[in-house]
Motif scaffolding. Structure first.
Motif, short mmCIF file in Angstrom:
data_model
loop_
_atom_site.label_atom_id
_atom_site.label_comp_id
_atom_site.label_asym_id
_atom_site.label_seq_id
_atom_site.Cartn_x
_atom_site.Cartn_y
_atom_site.Cartn_z
N UNK A 136 -11.37 -2.98 -3.41
CA UNK A 136 -11.22 -4.39 -3.77
C UNK A 136 -9.75 -4.78 -3.84
N UNK A 137 -8.91 -3.91 -4.42
CA UNK A 137 -7.49 -4.21 -4.52
C UNK A 137 -6.84 -4.25 -3.14
N UNK A 138 -7.22 -3.33 -2.27
CA UNK A 138 -6.66 -3.32 -0.92
C UNK A 138 -7.07 -4.59 -0.16
N UNK A 139 -8.31 -5.03 -0.37
CA UNK A 139 -8.75 -6.27 0.28
C UNK A 139 -7.96 -7.46 -0.23
N UNK A 140 -7.66 -7.47 -1.53
CA UNK A 140 -6.86 -8.56 -2.09
C UNK A 140 -5.46 -8.57 -1.49
N UNK A 141 -4.88 -7.40 -1.31
CA UNK A 141 -3.55 -7.31 -0.68
C UNK A 141 -3.56 -7.81 0.75
N UNK A 142 -4.64 -7.54 1.46
CA UNK A 142 -4.73 -8.03 2.84
C UNK A 142 -4.84 -9.55 2.87
N UNK A 143 -5.53 -10.12 1.89
CA UNK A 143 -5.69 -11.57 1.85
C UNK A 143 -4.38 -12.27 1.47
N UNK A 144 -3.59 -11.63 0.60
CA UNK A 144 -2.33 -12.25 0.15
C UNK A 144 -1.26 -11.16 0.09
N UNK A 145 -0.74 -10.74 1.24
CA UNK A 145 0.16 -9.57 1.28
C UNK A 145 1.49 -9.78 0.58
N UNK A 146 1.89 -11.01 0.33
CA UNK A 146 3.17 -11.26 -0.32
C UNK A 146 3.09 -11.35 -1.82
N UNK A 147 1.94 -11.07 -2.41
CA UNK A 147 1.76 -11.20 -3.86
C UNK A 147 1.97 -9.84 -4.52
N UNK A 148 3.08 -9.65 -5.25
CA UNK A 148 3.34 -8.33 -5.86
C UNK A 148 2.32 -7.94 -6.91
N UNK A 149 1.71 -8.93 -7.56
CA UNK A 149 0.70 -8.63 -8.59
C UNK A 149 -0.48 -7.88 -7.99
N UNK A 150 -0.84 -8.20 -6.76
CA UNK A 150 -1.96 -7.53 -6.11
C UNK A 150 -1.60 -6.11 -5.70
N UNK A 151 -0.37 -5.92 -5.22
CA UNK A 151 0.08 -4.56 -4.89
C UNK A 151 0.17 -3.70 -6.16
#
Length: 280
Positions: A93-108
């Motif tokens: 789920x976290x990896x999918x979130x990073x793919x959707x918004x790759x510039x968001x450090x909170x997701x990484x």
């Protein structure tokens, strides 16, 4: 009550550590407007703060079903999965979130936290290595990076990462707590072997093991059924009492089948109410 003020009030309650009040505020709202994704996000956070892990997962899944590609929905689904120890699902789920918004450090940061909780500090450190250079302003990200570096046996680099976090936010509680943990872990490290052991033990301390018996709470549909059953029980008992009073006063001659029907209905409503009651 309008949606935005209610969600803002829930945010304020959560920020003050009053998760119970936030959940009580949100529960009737999501019952009336179950399609409101933002309310489910806040319900997930409130239940996580209350350590109601099963309830948090239900709320996170409700948001995710409504918004399957939303980074925020994926973030909270990952958070709930991590707390339950469902690490493969949390990382996905976290990896999918990073793919959707790759510039968001909170997701990484969420992805790295999920990897640390799963016992994968090398993956967490490698994943954050480039991200921290792009997000120099995010103290939380540097703290997580420091934890990952310490867990793979690089204490000096880990302290440097925490130093950058404190440069961004001098009073960052997470960075200061991590430094204390580093000091405790390093107290017995006198050579390379003991340092490796300290790093392994530190990595293990970051892991979250699957909960064997997570607390379960009824979902919105079951809660609604329980409420209807309790209301019906009251009405059936009132009907039994009313028929008895009318018959005693000579205003009604009630057949025995009417009493039998009312008692059976009341018993059924009572059973449903008991079965749908949340665990204490």
């Amino acid at each position: 009550m309008p949606t935005e003020p209610l969600l803002a009030e829930a945010d304020a309650l959560l920020a003050r550590g009053r998760a119970h009040n936030a959940e009580r505020l949100l529960a009737p709202f999501v019952g009336r407007e179950p399609e409101n994704v933002g309310a489910w996000h806040r319900m997930t956070r409130a239940r996580l703060d209350l350590d109601d892990l099963a309830g948090a997962l239900l709320a996170a899944q409700a948001a995710w079903h409504l918004d399957p590609y939303g980074p925020e929905s994926l973030f909270w689904l990952s958070q709930a999965r991590t707390r339950l120890g469902d690490h493969a699902e949390a990382i996905a789920a976290a990896a999918a979130a990073c793919r959707e918004d790759p510039g968001n450090p909170r997701l990484h940061n969420r992805l790295a936290e999920a990897q640390l909780a799963a016992g994968l500090p090398t993956d967490a450190a490698e994943g954050l290595r480039c991200v921290v250079d792009m997000a120099r302003y995010d103290a939380d990200l540097h703290v997580t990076y420091g934890l990952a570096l310490f867990a793979i046996g690089r204490p000096l680099s880990a302290r440097e990462a925490l130093g950058r976090a404190l440069t961004i936010d001098l009073g960052h509680a997470g960075a200061r707590a991590a430094l204390k943990r580093f000091d405790r872990a390093m107290s017995a490290a006198i050579d390379a072997a003991s340092l490796a052991l300290a790093a392994d033990e530190f990595a293990e301390s970051l892991r979250i093991h699957p909960s064997p018996h997570p607390s379960r709470r009824p979902g919105p549909g079951r809660e609604a059924l329980g409420h209807v059953a309790r209301v019906a029980l009251v009405w059936f008992l009132a009907a039994i009492a009313g028929v008895g009073i009318l018959e005693t006063a000579g205003l009604l001659v009630a057949p025995s089948t009417l009493y039998l029907t009312l008692f059976c209905a009341a018993g059924a409503a009572g059973c449903v109410s008991t079965l749908t009651r949340p665990p204490s």
